[in-house]
Design a protein around this motif. Structure first.
Motif, PDB file in Angstrom:
ATOM      1  N   VAL A  65      -0.861 -16.616 -44.435  1.00 49.44           N
ATOM      2  CA  VAL A  65       0.028 -17.331 -43.510  1.00 49.44           C
ATOM      3  C   VAL A  65      -0.709 -17.753 -42.235  1.00 49.44           C
ATOM      4  CG1 VAL A  65       2.196 -16.342 -44.391  1.00 49.44           C
ATOM      5  CG2 VAL A  65       0.900 -15.135 -42.617  1.00 49.44           C
ATOM      6  N   ALA A  66      -1.738 -17.008 -41.871  1.00 46.03           N
ATOM      7  CA  ALA A  66      -2.501 -17.383 -40.663  1.00 46.03           C
ATOM      8  C   ALA A  66      -3.215 -18.727 -40.836  1.00 46.03           C
ATOM      9  CB  ALA A  66      -3.502 -16.280 -40.331  1.00 46.03           C
ATOM     10  N   ASP A  67      -3.336 -19.201 -42.104  1.00 50.91           N
ATOM     11  CA  ASP A  67      -4.007 -20.484 -42.361  1.00 50.91           C
ATOM     12  C   ASP A  67      -3.037 -21.671 -42.253  1.00 50.91           C
ATOM     13  OD1 ASP A  67      -6.497 -19.227 -43.103  1.00 50.91           O
ATOM     14  OD2 ASP A  67      -5.594 -18.743 -45.052  1.00 50.91           O
ATOM     15  N   GLY A  68      -1.756 -21.382 -42.139  1.00 45.62           N
ATOM     16  CA  GLY A  68      -0.723 -22.425 -42.243  1.00 45.62           C
ATOM     17  C   GLY A  68      -0.949 -23.613 -41.328  1.00 45.62           C
ATOM     18  N   VAL A 108      -4.257 -31.535 -43.620  1.00 45.99           N
ATOM     19  CA  VAL A 108      -3.472 -32.540 -44.369  1.00 45.99           C
ATOM     20  C   VAL A 108      -3.204 -33.748 -43.469  1.00 45.99           C
ATOM     21  CG1 VAL A 108      -1.203 -32.996 -45.415  1.00 45.99           C
ATOM     22  CG2 VAL A 108      -2.436 -30.882 -45.967  1.00 45.99           C
ATOM     23  N   ARG A 109      -2.795 -33.471 -42.232  1.00 48.03           N
ATOM     24  CA  ARG A 109      -2.539 -34.570 -41.278  1.00 48.03           C
ATOM     25  C   ARG A 109      -3.793 -35.417 -41.087  1.00 48.03           C
ATOM     26  NH1 ARG A 109      -2.442 -32.522 -35.351  1.00 48.03           N
ATOM     27  NH2 ARG A 109      -4.658 -32.409 -35.959  1.00 48.03           N
ATOM     28  N   ASP A 110      -4.946 -34.778 -40.966  1.00 43.04           N
ATOM     29  CA  ASP A 110      -6.170 -35.512 -40.635  1.00 43.04           C
ATOM     30  C   ASP A 110      -6.737 -36.307 -41.810  1.00 43.04           C
ATOM     31  OD1 ASP A 110      -5.831 -34.403 -38.166  1.00 43.04           O
ATOM     32  OD2 ASP A 110      -7.488 -32.957 -38.324  1.00 43.04           O
ATOM     33  N   PRO A 121       5.161 -28.038 -40.628  1.00 43.47           N
ATOM     34  CA  PRO A 121       4.293 -26.854 -40.510  1.00 43.47           C
ATOM     35  C   PRO A 121       4.910 -25.641 -41.210  1.00 43.47           C
ATOM     36  CG  PRO A 121       4.373 -28.050 -38.436  1.00 43.47           C
ATOM     37  CD  PRO A 121       5.385 -28.704 -39.347  1.00 43.47           C
ATOM     38  N   TYR A 122       6.260 -25.582 -41.170  1.00 40.49           N
ATOM     39  CA  TYR A 122       6.957 -24.475 -41.851  1.00 40.49           C
ATOM     40  C   TYR A 122       6.616 -24.458 -43.334  1.00 40.49           C
ATOM     41  CZ  TYR A 122      10.625 -21.677 -43.954  1.00 40.49           C
ATOM     42  OH  TYR A 122      11.293 -20.720 -44.698  1.00 40.49           O
ATOM     43  N   SER A 123       6.566 -25.649 -43.956  1.00 39.12           N
ATOM     44  CA  SER A 123       6.343 -25.711 -45.407  1.00 39.12           C
ATOM     45  C   SER A 123       4.978 -25.132 -45.776  1.00 39.12           C
ATOM     46  CB  SER A 123       6.458 -27.151 -45.903  1.00 39.12           C
ATOM     47  OG  SER A 123       5.390 -27.944 -45.410  1.00 39.12           O
ATOM     48  N   TYR A 124       3.984 -25.305 -44.903  1.00 38.01           N
ATOM     49  CA  TYR A 124       2.651 -24.764 -45.209  1.00 38.01           C
ATOM     50  C   TYR A 124       2.633 -23.250 -45.019  1.00 38.01           C
ATOM     51  CZ  TYR A 124       1.456 -29.612 -45.592  1.00 38.01           C
ATOM     52  OH  TYR A 124       1.437 -30.928 -46.005  1.00 38.01           O
ATOM     53  N   LEU A 125       3.393 -22.756 -44.037  1.00 38.61           N
ATOM     54  CA  LEU A 125       3.516 -21.293 -43.899  1.00 38.61           C
ATOM     55  C   LEU A 125       4.209 -20.722 -45.129  1.00 38.61           C
ATOM     56  CD1 LEU A 125       4.693 -21.084 -40.168  1.00 38.61           C
ATOM     57  CD2 LEU A 125       2.460 -20.397 -41.089  1.00 38.61           C
ATOM     58  N   GLY A 185     -10.841 -27.413 -46.960  1.00 41.34           N
ATOM     59  CA  GLY A 185     -10.283 -27.889 -48.225  1.00 41.34           C
ATOM     60  C   GLY A 185      -9.033 -27.089 -48.564  1.00 41.34           C
ATOM     61  N   TYR A 186      -8.134 -27.700 -49.336  1.00 42.77           N
ATOM     62  CA  TYR A 186      -6.844 -27.044 -49.620  1.00 42.77           C
ATOM     63  C   TYR A 186      -6.238 -27.659 -50.866  1.00 42.77           C
ATOM     64  CZ  TYR A 186      -1.699 -26.659 -48.993  1.00 42.77           C
ATOM     65  OH  TYR A 186      -0.349 -26.467 -49.174  1.00 42.77           O
ATOM     66  N   VAL A 187      -5.709 -26.820 -51.746  1.00 42.26           N
ATOM     67  CA  VAL A 187      -4.913 -27.281 -52.881  1.00 42.26           C
ATOM     68  C   VAL A 187      -3.669 -26.406 -52.944  1.00 42.26           C
ATOM     69  CG1 VAL A 187      -4.732 -27.523 -55.390  1.00 42.26           C
ATOM     70  CG2 VAL A 187      -6.873 -28.140 -54.232  1.00 42.26           C
TER      71      VAL A 187
END
Ligand SMILES: CC(=O)NCC[C@H](N)C(=O)O
Length: 171
Positions: A18-21, A28-30, A39-43, A64-66
């Motif tokens: 969760v600390a990465d949220g 993703v924005r960038d 931001p809630y959805s990523y948490l 990177g993120y998937v």
């Protein structure tokens, strides 16, 4: 899993926390091409779906993120929601490495198909999934998932489903 990059700075692939949220939200924005969810959805994804999500970390930064999940109605499929790669990491195979790390997870055991939706203008993402299918010597079928008219405001492209598989497991 450590990945050596061209700059020889180790890239570590791991489950998100969760600390990465917020870092994921910023990544993703960038990208400038993905839908920026709350931001809630990523948490929420980091807390409840970390088994089927992966981040790439280099020098303490998320590069990177998937995000993915196995749809309740079709557990044989892994639906990949978003693939985000930082500008600094483009072109060195990180996107494919993230997908391969994910599909090898225990949580993805017996997954027969990988699905994702890609917009017609996102050529790099299309190349990523076609290349992933080639690497697994399997098919990649493209069909319409969400036509543009389903999105409000007339500004969102259609989303095409890339369905990759079946994956042939060694028996
Ligand atoms: C694979 C991938 O990143 N698809 C993006 C789907 C959608 N446009 C979004 O950004 O969530």
């Amino acid at each position: 899993m450590n990945l050596e990059t061209g700059l020889m700075n180790k890239v570590v692939l791991r489950q998100p926390q969760v600390a990465d949220g917020t870092s994921i939200w910023r990544l993703v924005r960038d990208t400038g091409v993905l839908d920026v969810n709350s931001p809630y959805s990523y948490l929420m994804l980091c807390k409840f779906f970390s088994d089927t999500c992966v981040v790439a970390e280099q020098d303490g930064q998320i590069v990177g993120y998937v995000s993915a999940f196995r749809p309740p109605a079709d557990q044989q499929t892994l639906f990949v929601w978003q693939v985000a790669v930082a500008e600094s990491q483009r072109g060195n195979g990180l996107g494919k490495a993230l997908l391969k790390a994910l599909i090898r997870r225990e949580a993805c055991k017996n997954v027969c198909y990988l699905e994702a939706t890609v917009s017609p203008s996102n050529l790099s993402s299309q190349a990523l999934f076609r290349g992933f299918a080639r690497d697994f010597s399997t098919d990649c079928e493209v069909s319409e998932c969400f036509p543009a008219h389903l999105f409000p405001g007339g500004t969102h492209e259609s989303e095409m489903t890339f369905r990759i598989g079946p994956f042939h497991y060694q028996t």
